[in-house]
Design a protein around this motif. Structure first.
Motif, PDB file in Angstrom:
ATOM      1  N   GLN A   1     -10.577  -9.334   5.023  1.00 25.62           N
ATOM      2  CA  GLN A   1     -10.871  -7.914   4.729  1.00 25.62           C
ATOM      3  C   GLN A   1     -12.014  -7.831   3.723  1.00 25.62           C
ATOM      4  O   GLN A   1     -12.433  -8.851   3.171  1.00 25.62           O
TER       5      GLN A   1
ATOM      6  N   GLY B   1     -11.693  -3.076   7.374  1.00 26.99           N
ATOM      7  CA  GLY B   1     -10.919  -2.114   6.588  1.00 26.99           C
ATOM      8  C   GLY B   1     -10.996  -0.719   7.192  1.00 26.99           C
ATOM      9  O   GLY B   1     -10.213   0.151   6.860  1.00 26.99           O
TER      10      GLY B   1
ATOM     11  N   TRP C   1      -7.790  -5.943   0.336  1.00 27.55           N
ATOM     12  CA  TRP C   1      -8.614  -5.064  -0.519  1.00 27.55           C
ATOM     13  C   TRP C   1      -7.785  -3.989  -1.202  1.00 27.55           C
ATOM     14  O   TRP C   1      -8.151  -3.506  -2.264  1.00 27.55           O
ATOM     15  N   ASP C   2      -6.621  -3.661  -0.637  1.00 25.17           N
ATOM     16  CA  ASP C   2      -5.719  -2.733  -1.330  1.00 25.17           C
ATOM     17  C   ASP C   2      -5.329  -3.307  -2.693  1.00 25.17           C
ATOM     18  O   ASP C   2      -5.277  -2.590  -3.696  1.00 25.17           O
TER      19      ASP C   2
ATOM     20  N   PRO D   1       0.820  -1.225   0.000  1.00 24.52           N
ATOM     21  CA  PRO D   1       0.000   0.000   0.000  1.00 24.52           C
ATOM     22  C   PRO D   1       0.851   1.271   0.000  1.00 24.52           C
ATOM     23  O   PRO D   1       0.562   2.218  -0.711  1.00 24.52           O
TER      24      PRO D   1
ATOM     25  N   TRP E   1      -1.735  -6.248   1.077  1.00 21.13           N
ATOM     26  CA  TRP E   1      -3.038  -6.186   1.771  1.00 21.13           C
ATOM     27  C   TRP E   1      -4.139  -6.595   0.803  1.00 21.13           C
ATOM     28  O   TRP E   1      -4.067  -6.288  -0.397  1.00 21.13           O
TER      29      TRP E   1
ATOM     30  N   PHE F   1       0.396   6.620  -2.014  1.00 22.40           N
ATOM     31  CA  PHE F   1      -0.406   5.460  -1.646  1.00 22.40           C
ATOM     32  C   PHE F   1      -0.973   4.756  -2.880  1.00 22.40           C
ATOM     33  O   PHE F   1      -1.568   5.374  -3.757  1.00 22.40           O
TER      34      PHE F   1
ATOM     35  N   ASP G   1     -10.321   0.522  10.284  1.00 19.41           N
ATOM     36  CA  ASP G   1      -9.685   0.016  11.493  1.00 19.41           C
ATOM     37  C   ASP G   1     -10.163   0.622  12.800  1.00 19.41           C
ATOM     38  O   ASP G   1     -10.467  -0.087  13.741  1.00 19.41           O
TER      39      ASP G   1
ATOM     40  N   GLU H   1      -2.815   8.635   1.685  1.00 20.27           N
ATOM     41  CA  GLU H   1      -3.658   7.517   2.125  1.00 20.27           C
ATOM     42  C   GLU H   1      -5.116   7.969   2.322  1.00 20.27           C
ATOM     43  O   GLU H   1      -6.056   7.279   1.947  1.00 20.27           O
TER      44      GLU H   1
ATOM     45  N   TYR I   1      -7.340   8.672  11.490  1.00 16.95           N
ATOM     46  CA  TYR I   1      -7.774   7.516  10.709  1.00 16.95           C
ATOM     47  C   TYR I   1      -9.251   7.484  10.359  1.00 16.95           C
ATOM     48  O   TYR I   1      -9.760   8.425   9.782  1.00 16.95           O
ATOM     49  N   TRP I   2      -9.958   6.423  10.691  1.00 15.49           N
ATOM     50  CA  TRP I   2     -11.333   6.284  10.186  1.00 15.49           C
ATOM     51  C   TRP I   2     -12.349   7.055  11.018  1.00 15.49           C
ATOM     52  O   TRP I   2     -13.544   6.794  10.957  1.00 15.49           O
TER      53      TRP I   2
ATOM     54  N   TYR J   1       3.120   0.309   5.501  1.00 18.15           N
ATOM     55  CA  TYR J   1       2.441  -0.947   5.126  1.00 18.15           C
ATOM     56  C   TYR J   1       3.283  -1.726   4.110  1.00 18.15           C
ATOM     57  O   TYR J   1       3.025  -1.661   2.904  1.00 18.15           O
TER      58      TYR J   1
ATOM     59  N   TRP K   1      -3.604   2.684  -3.425  1.00 18.35           N
ATOM     60  CA  TRP K   1      -5.004   2.703  -3.848  1.00 18.35           C
ATOM     61  C   TRP K   1      -5.501   4.097  -4.219  1.00 18.35           C
ATOM     62  O   TRP K   1      -6.418   4.235  -5.019  1.00 18.35           O
TER      63      TRP K   1
HETATM   64  C1  GLC Z   1      -5.108   0.553   7.184  1.00 15.96           C
HETATM   65  C2  GLC Z   1      -6.535   0.667   6.678  1.00 15.96           C
HETATM   66  C3  GLC Z   1      -6.927  -0.566   5.885  1.00 15.96           C
HETATM   67  C4  GLC Z   1      -5.921  -0.807   4.768  1.00 15.96           C
HETATM   68  C5  GLC Z   1      -4.485  -0.837   5.314  1.00 15.96           C
HETATM   69  C6  GLC Z   1      -3.461  -0.837   4.194  1.00 15.96           C
HETATM   70  O1  GLC Z   1      -4.978  -0.499   8.069  1.00 15.96           O
HETATM   71  O2  GLC Z   1      -7.402   0.905   7.717  1.00 15.96           O
HETATM   72  O3  GLC Z   1      -8.214  -0.436   5.340  1.00 15.96           O
HETATM   73  O4  GLC Z   1      -6.204  -1.992   4.090  1.00 15.96           O
HETATM   74  O5  GLC Z   1      -4.251   0.315   6.081  1.00 15.96           O
HETATM   75  O6  GLC Z   1      -3.667   0.241   3.349  1.00 15.96           O
END
Ligand code: GLC
Length: 429
Positions: free
Chosen positions: A101, A157, A35-36, A24, A33, A404, A159, A389, A345-346, A29, A406
């Motif tokens: 994920q 995802g 879903w990335d 990512p 990963w 990043f 977190d 990100e 973050y989220w 990271y 994605w």
């Molecule tokens: C963080 C995000 C997660 C993502 C990961 C790598 O943990 O919350 O959604 O997959 O980073 O980008």
């Protein structure tokens, strides 16, 4: 001035390529990963289709024999990341984490297939994706209503979304082994989860490890069990896309299974509807309680094509309320909620990948104005701050890691391709 050309976005994907899979972002990271990688494939598909398929293929190198697809595949041991393979100890090769994920892969693979009609590659991937979706049906549908239970905040995802604050309170973190966080060496602590939250993440991980990553036991006895609105919508959508692939491959045996899963979830989602909030919300299974929070993933209802006329009207009231007071849509947490934090973050920041899914749903369902707003805000954020990100929805500053994967992928998708959805939405690209 930021350098946000397609060329730069492509360079980021190439630079984050570790030989068939992308990280990512370096440092923060350093592994593959789940879903990335799916979103990375959408980005690669705009300029290197072969590499796009490969991104998904390498992800499945981490699949377990029971169909489970982990959230991280660790091929090397990188000291820059915690918790690495020596903490998870799942005992598989290649080493992986023990949680999953959001399953966006089927949706992405459908887009790849529609672009190049590569039957051989689809034939090879299809049974693996199906096995993963069956794994969800077996281990993650405790109410048998098609909704997805998450066993760890990281599986969603999102977190450290405030949706997990109350359900995680019951997690005993007093016996967590001493550990040293590595994320704070890469990113400002104002943007990252707080210590108490992190302790709980590790306590939940240690529970999984203590039961040998037995997913049945985790599903029945895990300390954190929440029906997640994001996972549920994403899997519903992915099951529909997998059904289209099953039909393309004439796998009539699987069609019934997929139709059942879709139908169950279409009815099941009503369980997540929170009338007081006017949105679909995650729900703590242990306390049997709604999170009471409208988050960016609540708007994926359109992507999942669910919600009655009345429910959609309520959802749009929420959208308007947030859109009139927030410069950049979609903040991950409702800015009018006390838990909102524009940088952490989220708990506030905007994520390009959630925006991509949300906009796709809005376009498909005929809400072009809202979809345009989401897409334009995403591209403006990237132009202003660079390929970060995530982004502060108020100031537009970049948050989390730079360069990043994605974010670059979403940029490329929106600036150049969108083939899969083009027929439906016309104006998308
Ligand atoms: C963080 C995000 C997660 C993502 C990961 C790598 O943990 O919350 O959604 O997959 O980073 O980008």
């Amino acid at each position: 001035m930021t350098d946000t050309t397609d060329k730069t976005a492509q360079k980021i994907l190439r630079a984050n390529d570790r030989g068939g899979y992308t990280v990512p972002t370096p440092g923060l990271y350093p592994y593959q990963w789940n879903w990335d990688s799916a979103f990375a494939a959408l980005g690669f598909a705009t300029f290197d289709l072969n590499r796009a398929w490969q991104e998904v293929e390498t992800l499945f190198q981490g699949q377990w024999t029971d169909g489970f697809l982990p959230h991280i595949v660790f091929r090397v041991d990188e000291p820059s990341y915690f918790p690495g393979p020596s903490i998870w100890r799942t005992g598989v090769t290649p080493p992986t984490s023990g949680i999953t994920q959001p399953p966006v892969v089927a949706t992405v693979v459908r887009a790849l297939f529609e672009q190049d009609n590569n039957r051989d590659r689809l034939e090879a991937l299809y049974p693996k994706i199906l096995a993963w979706h069956r794994w969800f049906a077996t281990y993650r549908d405790p109410l048998n209503n098609g909704l997805v239970m998450t066993s760890h905040p990281w599986e969603t995802g999102r977190d450290n979304s405030p949706e997990w604050d109350v359900p995680a309170r019951g997690v005993d973190s007093s016996k967590v082994e001493p550990y040293e966080r590595r994320d704070l060496g890469h990113v400002d602590s104002d943007m990252r989860p707080k210590k108490d939250d992190y302790d709980r993440y590790i306590a939940i991980l240690e529970f999984g490890r203590s039961v040998g990553w037995n997913h049945k036991t985790i599903a029945e006895k895990g300390p954190f069990r929440v029906l997640d609105v994001g996972l549920s919508f994403i899997l519903l959508r992915a099951n529909r896309d997998l059904l289209a692939l099953a039909e393309a491959l004439s796998r009539s045996d699987d069609v019934d299974f997929l139709r059942d899963r879709i139908e169950l979830a279409e009815y099941g989602v009503s369980y997540l509807w929170d009338e007081a909030i006017g949105a679909f919300c995650s729900r703590d299974l242990i306390a049997d309680k709604s999170s009471g929070m409208c988050t960016s993933t609540s708007f994926l209802a359109l992507y999942a094509d669910v919600g009655s006329v009345d429910q959609r009207a309520r959802l749009f009231e929420n959208f308007k309320r947030i859109a009139t007071t927030t410069r950049y849509m979609l903040p991950s947490t409702d800015p009018h909620h006390s838990a909102f934090d524009s940088k952490r973050y989220w708990r506030g920041p905007v994520w390009a990948v959630v925006n991509l899914m949300a906009a796709i749903g809005f376009y498909e369902q005929g809400y072009a104005l809202e979809a345009d707003r989401i897409r334009e805000d995403t591209l403006s954020l990237i132009k202003k701050a660079g390929f970060f990100e995530a982004f502060d929805p108020i100031s537009g500053e970049g948050t989390g890691g730079p360069d990043f994967t994605w974010t670059a992928a979403v940029w490329l998708y929106w600036s150049g391709l969108g083939q899969h959805f083009k027929d439906d939405i016309g104006e998308m690209v």
